[in-house]
Write a protein that holds these residues in place. Structure first.
Motif, short mmCIF file in Angstrom:
data_model
loop_
_atom_site.label_atom_id
_atom_site.label_comp_id
_atom_site.label_asym_id
_atom_site.label_seq_id
_atom_site.Cartn_x
_atom_site.Cartn_y
_atom_site.Cartn_z
N CYS A 137 -23.28 5.91 0.04
CA CYS A 137 -23.02 4.63 0.71
C CYS A 137 -21.78 3.95 0.15
N ILE A 138 -21.65 3.97 -1.19
CA ILE A 138 -20.49 3.29 -1.78
C ILE A 138 -19.20 3.98 -1.38
N LEU A 139 -19.24 5.32 -1.38
CA LEU A 139 -18.05 6.04 -0.90
C LEU A 139 -17.83 5.76 0.59
N GLY A 140 -18.94 5.55 1.30
CA GLY A 140 -18.86 5.26 2.73
C GLY A 140 -18.16 3.94 3.00
N LEU A 141 -18.16 3.04 1.99
CA LEU A 141 -17.49 1.76 2.17
C LEU A 141 -15.99 1.96 2.41
N ILE A 142 -15.45 3.05 1.87
CA ILE A 142 -14.04 3.35 2.13
C ILE A 142 -13.81 3.50 3.65
N PHE A 143 -14.75 4.20 4.28
CA PHE A 143 -14.63 4.43 5.73
C PHE A 143 -14.80 3.12 6.47
N VAL A 144 -15.76 2.32 5.99
CA VAL A 144 -16.01 1.03 6.65
C VAL A 144 -14.76 0.16 6.56
N PHE A 145 -14.17 0.11 5.36
CA PHE A 145 -12.99 -0.71 5.15
C PHE A 145 -11.82 -0.21 5.98
N THR A 146 -11.70 1.13 6.02
CA THR A 146 -10.61 1.70 6.83
C THR A 146 -10.76 1.30 8.29
N GLU A 147 -12.00 1.34 8.76
CA GLU A 147 -12.25 1.04 10.15
C GLU A 147 -12.01 -0.44 10.45
N LEU A 148 -12.38 -1.30 9.44
CA LEU A 148 -12.26 -2.74 9.67
C LEU A 148 -10.85 -3.26 9.46
N PHE A 149 -10.21 -2.80 8.35
CA PHE A 149 -8.92 -3.42 8.00
C PHE A 149 -7.74 -2.47 8.04
N GLY A 150 -7.97 -1.24 8.40
CA GLY A 150 -6.85 -0.30 8.46
C GLY A 150 -6.82 0.60 7.26
N ALA A 151 -6.02 1.67 7.38
CA ALA A 151 -6.02 2.74 6.38
C ALA A 151 -5.52 2.25 5.03
N ALA A 152 -4.51 1.35 5.02
CA ALA A 152 -3.90 0.91 3.76
C ALA A 152 -4.93 0.23 2.87
N ILE A 153 -5.63 -0.72 3.44
CA ILE A 153 -6.64 -1.45 2.66
C ILE A 153 -7.79 -0.50 2.30
#
Lengths: 354, 170
Positions: free
Chosen positions: A273-289
């Motif tokens: 799940c914590i690693l999944g947050l990377i995907f969530v953040f990418t989806e929400l704020f873009g690849a850079a963030i």
């Protein structure tokens, strides 16, 4: 040395940040929406996952009084005898459900693998002892010393500690074997592509059931008297006490199974799940963030990994310890000299059990 | 997609459980029967030997200590005894020496006394002999004289009385 280790860890962290981030960029390309299948990471599969791919495992199915063997699920479907049904898994072409699914699964592979490694470790150590190293002279070599530290720990700190002096030796092989096997199963869960077999309720329940069997089979007369006729209480109280005691027989292995299962499962899910947050953040704020925040998530994961490694050992120890305690309680023989005055002994009994 | 999950996470998978149960049981049997006992026995044997050798070493140490204590005691006793013996011997020797000296003195005195007595006796007998010879000589000379001049018997009588007077005077 320390600098090299630090450098290695740093490069590992960077690798771990980038590969999920790269995966996350491709997430949109996947059709089913969910970039990571969280539950899929912890559940049983019909394939064995390796860092470079999947190996499909044979299916052995028992349905409608007949056994079916296939080298993989795909073959089973190709043969036309089984069809995939939404929500129910495989069913026979005529709609007959599978009575017993004896397929070799990924978790079973890990169970077997752990048992084989336990076997090899014990066999190699035993061969050295047979040759006289450790018996006639001191144990030589780091590996044999490590093995001996482990073995003597189980024998002295668990078996001897909780099981009656004249009976403990009989249970050392059992306690040692489950400790090593569970530890290995837990540690396999630390490999990113692998899974902890102990994160499967079936495995932990079966292990707890075996502890239950060992406990009840070796239970002394006193053990059964404590269940069905608790000494020193009025007869009418037995109406309440006996059901509670009988329930207690089953709650102990139940607690064993659930504790190990939940601990191992939660660690893996948390990491995914914590690693999944990377995907969530990418989806929400873009690849850079996504990538930038990834550094934080990966560091958190690394910390969790250390915790998980610790938990893997602790839970194996707790399982073995409690098994030892339950066995010790069951085989214990009290010497009530005066049945009538055993009420006075009741507090003693209670403290012994705690 | 998952042709496996009959039930969720919390379901008990009978077939899988069967496999785990059977293999674990067989494995536990093998461990219990063949693999672990040699290790247990080896460790036990070693521990017992270590315990035994430590115990015997302790015993030997205690024994050695006891022996050395005994030795010391015996040495002290022997020293005391030796001193006593020496002292006694010295005393004895002193006593003996005194005795010897005393005895020697006595003997010397006795010898001296004896010698004196003997000398006295010899002197007496010599005097007697001299006296007899003198008497004989006198008698003979007188006889010769009387034969020539006087009555022999009368002269004899005179001489005898003279000699008796002489011995009385003496």
């Amino acid at each position: 040395m320390i600098i090299e280790v630090r450098r290695a860890i740093a490069s590992l962290v960077i690798l771990m940040v980038f590969s999920p981030a790269l995966l996350a960029e491709n997430a949109d390309a996947q059709q089913d929406g969910a970039p990571i299948d969280v539950m899929g990471k912890v559940t049983n599969h019909d394939y064995f996952e390796l860092p470079w791919g999947k190996v499909y495992l044979p299916r052995i199915l028992y349905s409608g009084g007949e056994m079916y063997f296939y080298s993989s699920t795909e073959r089973a479907l190709e043969s036309g005898e089984f069809i995939a049904e939404e929500g129910a898994g495989l069913v026979r072409y005529d709609g007959e459900p599978i009575t017993m699914d004896l397929s070799i699964t990924s978790h079973l592979i890990y169970v077997w693998f752990s048992l084989i490694v336990t076997f090899i470790i014990t066999f190699l150590a035993g061969r050295k002892y047979k040759r006289g190293i450790g018996r006639d002279i001191e144990p030589k070599g780091a590996l044999l010393n490590m093995f001996e530290a482990l073995f003597v720990f189980i024998r002295d700190q668990i078996a001897k500690e909780f099981i009656q002096e004249d009976k403990y030796e009989k249970f050392v092989p059992y306690l040692y074997t489950i400790f090593l096997a569970i530890t290995l199963m837990n540690l396999f869960g630390l490999l990113p592509w692998a899974a902890a077999a102990t994160a499967n309720l079936t495995v932990t329940a079966t292990l707890a059931f075996i502890t239950f069997l060992v406990t009840q089979v070796s239970g002394s007369k006193d053990h059964w008297r404590h269940v069905f006729a608790f000494p020193g209480v009025p007869k009418w109280a037995l109406i309440i006490l006996t059901p509670v005691e009988i329930l207690g027989l089953f709650t102990k292995p139940f607690a064993l199974a659930i504790r190990l299962f939940a601990n191992m499962l939660s660690g893996k899910i948390m990491i995914v799940c914590i690693l999944g947050l990377i995907f969530v953040f990418t989806e929400l704020f873009g690849a850079a963030i996504g990538v930038a925040s990834g550094i934080f998530w990966v560091l958190l994961t690394v910390a969790l990994y250390f915790l998980k490694a610790l938990v893997a050992l602790i839970q194996a120890y707790v399982f073995t310890l409690l098994s030892g305690v339950f066995i010790g309680m069951a085989v214990e023989e009290h010497h009530h000299e005066h049945e009538e005055t055993s009420v006075a002994h009741a507090p003693d009994v209670a403290t012994q059990h705690n | 997609m998952l042709y496996f999950l009959n039930g969720g996470l919390l379901a008990f998978d009978t077939g899988f459980g069967f496999w785990v149960f059977i293999t674990t049981l067989i494995f536990l049997y093998a461990m219990n029967k063949w693999l672990v006992p040699p290790i247990m026995n080896a460790l036990k044997e070693r521990e017992e030997r270590i315990r035994d050798s430590m115990e015997s070493a302790e015993k030997a140490l205690a024994k050695a200590e006891e022996i050395s204590r005994d030795n010391e005691k015996a040495l002290k006793e022997a020293e005391v005894a030796a001193q006593r013996v020496r002292k006694e011997a010295l005393e004895d020797a002193e006593l003996l020496r005194a005795e010897r000296v005393e005895k020697a003195k006595k003997e010397a005195e006795k010898l001296l006394e004896d010698a004196r007595l003997k000398i006295e006796q010899e002197k007496k007998s010599a005097l007697n002999e001299l006296r007899n010879q003198v008497a004989e000589l006198a008698v003979e000379s007188a006889a010769i004289i009387i034969k020539s001049e006087l009555d022999k018997e009368k002269s004899q009588h005179l001489v005898d009385s003279f000699i008796k007077d002489l011995s009385k005077k003496n």
